[in-house]
Write an enzyme that holds these catalytic residues in place. Structure first.
Site, PDB file in Angstrom:
ATOM      1  N   HIS A 107      60.278  80.826  92.448  1.00  0.00           N
ATOM      2  CA  HIS A 107      60.322  82.177  91.864  1.00  0.00           C
ATOM      3  C   HIS A 107      58.977  82.650  91.347  1.00  0.00           C
ATOM      4  O   HIS A 107      58.867  83.743  90.828  1.00  0.00           O
ATOM      5  CB  HIS A 107      61.335  82.237  90.722  1.00  0.00           C
ATOM      6  CG  HIS A 107      62.747  81.916  91.137  1.00  0.00           C
ATOM      7  ND1 HIS A 107      63.240  80.634  91.127  1.00  0.00           N
ATOM      8  CD2 HIS A 107      63.743  82.707  91.596  1.00  0.00           C
ATOM      9  CE1 HIS A 107      64.498  80.645  91.549  1.00  0.00           C
ATOM     10  NE2 HIS A 107      64.831  81.889  91.850  1.00  0.00           N
ATOM     11  N   ASP A 208      53.104  35.073  92.982  1.00  0.00           N
ATOM     12  CA  ASP A 208      53.732  34.218  93.988  1.00  0.00           C
ATOM     13  C   ASP A 208      52.725  33.842  95.076  1.00  0.00           C
ATOM     14  O   ASP A 208      52.569  34.528  96.081  1.00  0.00           O
ATOM     15  CB  ASP A 208      54.935  34.941  94.601  1.00  0.00           C
ATOM     16  CG  ASP A 208      55.629  34.106  95.669  1.00  0.00           C
ATOM     17  OD1 ASP A 208      55.143  32.992  95.980  1.00  0.00           O
ATOM     18  OD2 ASP A 208      56.660  34.557  96.205  1.00  0.00           O
ATOM     19  N   HIS A 211      54.444  31.814  98.631  1.00  0.00           N
ATOM     20  CA  HIS A 211      54.905  32.390  99.891  1.00  0.00           C
ATOM     21  C   HIS A 211      53.792  32.481 100.938  1.00  0.00           C
ATOM     22  O   HIS A 211      54.069  32.611 102.119  1.00  0.00           O
ATOM     23  CB  HIS A 211      55.469  33.801  99.657  1.00  0.00           C
ATOM     24  CG  HIS A 211      54.432  34.885  99.576  1.00  0.00           C
ATOM     25  ND1 HIS A 211      53.524  34.975  98.541  1.00  0.00           N
ATOM     26  CD2 HIS A 211      54.117  35.911 100.421  1.00  0.00           C
ATOM     27  CE1 HIS A 211      52.721  36.013  98.746  1.00  0.00           C
ATOM     28  NE2 HIS A 211      53.055  36.599  99.873  1.00  0.00           N
ATOM     29  N   HIS A 216      52.491  34.284 105.568  1.00  0.00           N
ATOM     30  CA  HIS A 216      51.248  34.759 106.176  1.00  0.00           C
ATOM     31  C   HIS A 216      50.616  33.733 107.122  1.00  0.00           C
ATOM     32  O   HIS A 216      49.403  33.737 107.332  1.00  0.00           O
ATOM     33  CB  HIS A 216      50.275  35.177 105.078  1.00  0.00           C
ATOM     34  CG  HIS A 216      50.848  36.210 104.158  1.00  0.00           C
ATOM     35  ND1 HIS A 216      51.316  37.432 104.611  1.00  0.00           N
ATOM     36  CD2 HIS A 216      51.068  36.217 102.825  1.00  0.00           C
ATOM     37  CE1 HIS A 216      51.795  38.130 103.586  1.00  0.00           C
ATOM     38  NE2 HIS A 216      51.657  37.411 102.495  1.00  0.00           N
ATOM     39  N   ASP A 362      54.826  40.790 104.789  1.00  0.00           N
ATOM     40  CA  ASP A 362      55.627  40.901 103.562  1.00  0.00           C
ATOM     41  C   ASP A 362      56.782  41.868 103.759  1.00  0.00           C
ATOM     42  O   ASP A 362      57.897  41.629 103.290  1.00  0.00           O
ATOM     43  CB  ASP A 362      54.758  41.390 102.393  1.00  0.00           C
ATOM     44  CG  ASP A 362      53.801  40.328 101.893  1.00  0.00           C
ATOM     45  OD1 ASP A 362      54.229  39.170 101.757  1.00  0.00           O
ATOM     46  OD2 ASP A 362      52.618  40.649 101.653  1.00  0.00           O
TER      47      ASP A 362
END
Lengths: 471, 194
Positions: A107, A208, A211, A216, A362
């Protein structure tokens, strides 16, 4: 079903190291997070270098709410909810730019850089002088800054940013102050949607390392040098009582940058020297971190000297319980030679980001965890293990603040993050950290350090407002 | 037969420059892209890599939401800036090595893809300093990906290539700029090549 605090406490048993996957997918829990976590915590907005001139703006999110961050004429930074007070439309839909005012496309209500309502179409004819513009500005947001990083908070009763960061500033200083002159963020942000809950990246980013060797395997070790044994042997973990987490190494790489001149080599070596002079040898430097709840990254962490001189910052915005949007920024020291900046900017996306050879793997894990939880019933009812390293934490370390684990693989940061999450989710009042007697001392030390080594971001006394050419 | 730059009729429309090329050249270029798409969709990434010149710059810049009246030209960055990919030949070959490894979980098992290439425009034909013909070619693409069970992504965009004549493969891709029509990437990763 209405979840009680007791239900949540049963889901997050950080003391015994177990976790209910329900917290990653439950709609009611997500809605409560927007109120109790994202409505009260300090959330990363922008870096000083993203909005250098008066009128420069940057749009982002706090939780799931759109926010405008704008540099004012006096050089200060204000933030406001990007939602018109008339019918809620976003008043700015560009990512960045320079503006004198924001006009709602619905508006036509007009707001100035500070978010104040300045006009509405046919104002006299239709409101007959009864529109009190002073009461209908954009919802303003509290903003505070730490060494060039601006954070926003919806809660006016929340403690100041430096208290919130607590002793975590001990670690942050090494990334933000590695060389003289502070940092700058390189142009452009990689943004991508990940099917998954925002907490899954918060805990991974917070520490972490476990992992990495598996997730990877096709990048670390194959395309880039990586030895998981060294990571566990020389790595340390920090779980801050304020809910922040860090996995770190204390050695910084200097040395040669392949194919670049002696100026670059010298600069890299100098950076290490200055860093050690400023913060002392053995100070935690590189690793990955999470500042509760959704800001993190990889400071000074890379497989080779050239790219170790940059910090990747990430923010993950929740988009419902089952999706988040990852944003990736790259920051370098302002004093870095241009040759090296150019080199870094072309290299950094190789490893990280939506197409990064490391980070793309990931997304696979996060997305499939989401699928299992969203569709399954039994999968939501089992409990998950987060006991790694329990009982081996050092609760008071001679050198490093926070709770420390002297190994690179462990879930101490995850337990710290979920412990703090639980405190936010289950308290009516702003959850002051009380159970750790050392916390007030941490906060005092942080304030002293900030005083002793201030980074002058902009000299506001000599600020010269610029008139934007394209207003 | 190949038309040289001089032999091509250049139509210089103010808003839209294009050239007429022979049906044969158009056919050669189109066939080259069909061949490339098939190599990608059949997971023959080493063969695909062989289509690139040693001096390749393979660049996928970010797209940015800018206000039209002010800095629309910055929607696509013209200067150096953060990107999704900015690879030389060595980095591209590392991506292929990753794709061919058995532990690249985003492509293990590999995604089923269809690279649909269309709107093949040869925009310029030139002879480079070594006397070798180079073509500037624009193509549009739609890439469909399905992996595992119900995991689906669709990407659309444009590629701007420089194709260099090559006796073995017909052409080598000497430069590639990929404009993906997404500001926020609407998929968990970009693990497949374009």
């Amino acid at each position: 079903m209405t979840l009680t605090n007791h239900d949540l406490e049963e889901m997050v048993d950080w003391q015994n190291g177990s976790l209910s996957p329900e917290i990653f997918t439950n709609e009611e829990i997500y809605r409560r997070e927007l109120e109790k976590v994202f409505g009260r915590t300090w959330l990363f907005l922008a870096h000083d270098s993203l909005i250098p001139k008066p009128g420069d703006f940057f749009t982002t999110y706090m939780g799931a709410d759109p926010v405008i961050v704008a540099r004012q004429r006096d050089g200060s930074v204000k933030a406001m909810l990007n939602s018109c007070r008339h019918r809620g439309m976003m008043v700015c839909r560009a990512e960045e730019g320079n503006m004198k005012q924001f006009t709602c496309p619905y508006h036509g209500w007009v707001y100035n850089l500070a978010g104040e309502l300045t006009s509405a179409p046919y104002e006299e004819e239709v409101y007959h002088g009864k529109l009190d513009k002073s009461k209908w500005g954009l919802r303003s947001i509290r903003v505070e800054e730490y060494k060039g990083l601006y954070f926003g908070n919806f809660d006016d009763d929340a403690p100041p940013l430096v208290d919130y960061l607590g002793d975590f500033t001990y670690y942050m200083d090494t990334w933000l102050d590695a060389s003289d002159g502070g940092m700058e963020f390189l142009p452009g942000i990689i943004k991508w949607r990940v099917p998954g809950n925002w907490k899954i990246i918060a805990e991974q980013s917070g520490g972490d390392a476990y992992h990495a060797a598996v997730t990877h395997a096709s990048s670390l070790g194959l395309l880039m040098a990586y030895d998981p044994a060294l990571e566990n042997e020389y790595g340390h973990l920090v779980g801050s009582r304020q809910g922040h987490g860090f996995a770190f190494f204390s050695e910084m790489a200097g040395g040669k940058a392949a194919g670049m001149g002696p100026e670059v080599t010298e600069w890299l070596d100098n950076r290490v020297r200055k860093m050690e002079e400023k913060h002392g040898r053995g100070r935690p430097i590189g690793g990955n971190f999470t500042i509760f709840p959704n800001f993190g990254g990889l400071p000074n962490l890379s497989n080779e000297p050239t790219t170790s001189a940059r910090t990747i910052f990430r923010v993950w915005h929740p988009k419902g319980p089952n999706e988040f949007e990852a944003w990736e920024f790259v920051a370098v020291d302002k004093s870095m030679p241009q040759e090296l900046k150019d080199e870094l900017i072309t290299r950094v996306s190789f490893a990280e980001g939506a197409a990064g050879v490391v980070e793309m793997d990931d997304g696979e894990n996060w997305a499939y965890v989401r699928d299992i939880l969203e569709n399954g019933y039994q999968a939501r009812k089992i409990s998950w293990n987060m006991q790694m390293g329990m009982g081996t934490e050092v609760w008071e370390h001679d050198e490093y603040p926070g709770h420390i684990q002297n190994q690179g693989f462990g879930e101490l940061p995850a337990r710290a993050i979920y412990r703090r999450w639980l405190e936010f989710m289950t308290s009516e009042e702003w959850p002051v950290v009380q159970s750790d007697p050392r916390v007030p001392e941490f906060v005092e030390r942080a304030k002293e350090r900030a005083k002793a080594s201030p980074t002058v971001i902009r000299d506001r006394a000599t600020w010269v407002p610029e008139t934007s050419a394209d207003a | 037969m190949t038309l040289s730059y001089e032999e091509t009729a250049v139509h210089q429309d103010e808003a839209f420059p294009y050239i007429h090329v022979s049906p044969e050249l158009q056919h050669q270029v189109t066939q080259f892209y069909y061949h490339e798409a098939r190599l990608l969709d059949e997971w023959r990434w080493s063969k695909w890599l062989a289509l690139f010149a040693q001096d390749i710059r393979y660049w996928m810049p970010l797209r940015r939401n800018r206000l039209r009246t002010r800095s629309f030209d910055q929607e696509i960055p013209t200067r150096i800036g953060m990107s999704h990919m900015d690879e030389n030949h060595h980095e591209l070959s590392m991506r292929v090595k990753q794709l061919e490894s058995s532990t690249h979980w985003s492509e293990q098992p590999p995604s089923r893809t269809r690279h649909v290439v269309s709107n093949v425009w040869v925009e310029q034909v030139e002879t480079n300093d070594d006397g070798i013909e180079e073509l500037s070619v624009r193509t549009y693409f739609i890439v469909y990906r399905n992996r595992s069970e119900v995991d689906v992504d669709v990407w659309a965009g444009q590629r701007q290539d420089v194709l260099r004549r090559d006796p073995e493969t017909g052409f080598k891709i000497a430069n590639r700029t990929i404009l993906l029509d997404q500001n926020v990437i609407l998929s968990k990763n970009l693990s497949i090549p374009f």
